[in-house]
Design an enzyme around this catalytic site. Structure first.
Site, PDB file in Angstrom:
ATOM      1  N   LYS A 221       0.873  -1.181   0.000  1.00 33.57           N
ATOM      2  CA  LYS A 221       0.000   0.000   0.000  1.00 33.57           C
ATOM      3  C   LYS A 221       0.902   1.220   0.000  1.00 33.57           C
ATOM      4  CE  LYS A 221      -4.470   0.708   0.128  1.00 33.57           C
ATOM      5  NZ  LYS A 221      -5.580  -0.220  -0.205  1.00 33.57           N
TER       6      LYS A 221
ATOM      7  N   ASP B 223      -6.799   4.136  -4.741  1.00 36.64           N
ATOM      8  CA  ASP B 223      -7.494   4.003  -3.456  1.00 36.64           C
ATOM      9  C   ASP B 223      -8.136   5.382  -3.256  1.00 36.64           C
ATOM     10  OD1 ASP B 223      -7.599   1.943  -1.048  1.00 36.64           O
ATOM     11  OD2 ASP B 223      -7.358   3.889  -0.103  1.00 36.64           O
TER      12      ASP B 223
END
Ligand code: GLU
Length: 449
Positions: free
Chosen positions: A122, A162
């Protein structure tokens, strides 16, 4: 296991979200650890909670007034036991190491559940795209990639979107990567259709959530048709969750953004959803404008003095939190149960606090954690990578069929793992244990690396 939590808290005392994500996994995988003594001997938990690599960097960029700005960029390369690091980039002022480590940790198990060869990662920056011009966003993305390109690659680490990172940002990031590396590869997913993107990737997270919800209801012979649903958020996940819920005959009454929520008792139909998509994806406006466009809708602004979110007070059968982490606390969960909710399916990552989850489980609510329910997004990212490697483009039916099959399998595997490890019907235990075993077995096969 107590000491594991004590150790990570002592090491990084301020990383509350990361502690929360780890504690949930540690508490639920105990039966798997008991059944596999080698997991404890090999210190798998200790290894899992330490990212393989963390990259932090300065992102300098020039705003439209000619003033230099500096943000902080990150990439957490969490775990590569079953494939290249994979996970989104988040651009939001709240981004810090705790948030990204929790997301990368969850991503590792989520990606394992998809059954595709994807490791966990991430990244992102504390940059706020809200109110920025396209040119500012482009300059920011170009500067961000000027450092990130050294660390990623189609067989190494494949970022995606995201919160705050959608098709526009992926385009700017990809353009800079291609220029720096002089190569056209599937290094990012969520690309636009005409230059390497996959059909159904934009829809995948929301559609996957609704498929998962349908599977859960089908176990008890029930279906989504006629159900009243609360959806939070109004970004990519919320939009396509609503689209699929409408398809399946459900009535969706809410949406939200950081300024507040709308409640439309008449139900959000396809035409109103098209308005929301234009509003959010093109005009980049506020959800309040929905209430101006559709009289009879009530807009409730966020009240920072309140400890609970009034969105969750509306009576409904199902709730789909699709905004962000910790958006349902214990009090919200009590409101949802009191309002009749029997099914909670997480489109966002970790949207429910531990107290909220306990309340749902105690009340017998069917509860699906994000790492199972929202895995459709990264699953279709995995399919985008496969198509890029083959230099092929699958038709819509092929990708949609595969997504449905993947969600069905995740659902089946969660139930099987829950049953096997002593918590029949518990999707939280099922998702954590199934993802954990897959990652850990791969780690053990590969030795102490
Ligand atoms: N950000 C999404 C997630 O939380 C998608 C990640 C991806 O497609 O790599 O799973």
């Amino acid at each position: 296991m107590q000491t594991i939590m004590e150790k990570i808290k002592a090491r990084d005392p301020e990383q509350k979200e990361f502690h929360q994500a780890v504690a949930e996994v540690v508490e639920t995988v105990r039966p798997a650890l008991d059944a596999h003594p080698e997991y404890r001997h090999q210190k798998v938990l200790e290894r899992l909670v330490e990212p393989e690599r963390i990259i932090m960097f300065r992102v300098p960029w020039m705003d439209d007034r000619g003033e230099p700005q500096v943000n902080r960029g990150f990439r957490i390369e969490m775990n590569s036991a079953i494939g290249p690091y994979k996970g989104g980039l988040r651009f939001h002022p709240s981004v810090n190491l705790s948030i990204l480590k929790f997301l990368a940790f969850e991503q590792t198990f989520k990606n394992a559940l998809t059954s595709l060869p994807l490791g966990g990662g991430k990244g992102g920056a504390d940059f706020d795209p809200k109110g920025k011009t396209d040119n500012e966003v482009m300059r920011f993305c170009q500067s961000f990639m000027t450092e990130l390109y050294r660390h990623i690659g189609p067989d190494t680490d494949v970022p995606a979107g995201d919160i705050g990172v959608g098709a526009r940002e992926i385009g700017f990031l990809f353009g800079m990567y291609k220029r720096l590396r002089n190569e056209f590869t599937g290094v990012l997913t969520g690309k636009s259709l005409n230059w390497g993107g996959s059909l159904i990737r934009p829809e995948a997270t929301g559609y996957g959530c609704v498929h998962f919800a349908a599977e859960m209801l089908a176990v008890g012979g029930d279906a989504l048709a006629g159900k009243t649903c609360l959806v939070s958020g109004s970004g990519n996940v919320a939009q396509y969750t609503v689209e699929k819920l409408i398809d399946r005959g459900a009535r969706v009454v809410t949406l939200s953004d950081s300024s507040g929520h709308i409640c439309d008792e008449a139900g959000i139909d396809a035409q109103k959803l098209a308005f929301v998509m234009r509003l959010k994806n093109v005009q980049r406006g506020r959800i309040q404008e929905y209430a101006d466009a559709y009289p009879g809708t009530v807009f409730t602004p966020v009240d920072p003095t309140r400890s609970s979110n009034p969105l969750w007070e509306h009576a409904a059968d199902c709730a789909f939190p699709c905004a962000t982490e910790n958006e349902i606390n214990g009090e919200d969960a009590r409101h949802l149960v009191a309002g009749g909710v029997r099914l909670v399916v997480e489109g966002a990552n970790m949207p429910t606090t531990p107290e909220g989850i306990d309340h749902f489980l105690d009340a017998g609510v069917l509860y699906a954690p994000g790492k199972a329910a929202n895995a459709g997004g990264v699953a279709v990212s995995g399919l985008e990578m496969a198509q890029n490697s083959m230099r092929l483009h699958w038709p819509r039916e092929e990708v949609e069929g595969r997504l449905q099959m993947i969600m069905k399998n995740i659902h089946k595997n969660c139930l099987a793992a829950a049953e096997r490890y002593g918590s029949p019907g518990n999707y939280l235990v099922g998702a954590n244990v199934a993802g954990f075993i897959k990652v850990v077995d791969a780690m053990l096969d590969q030795g102490l690396v």
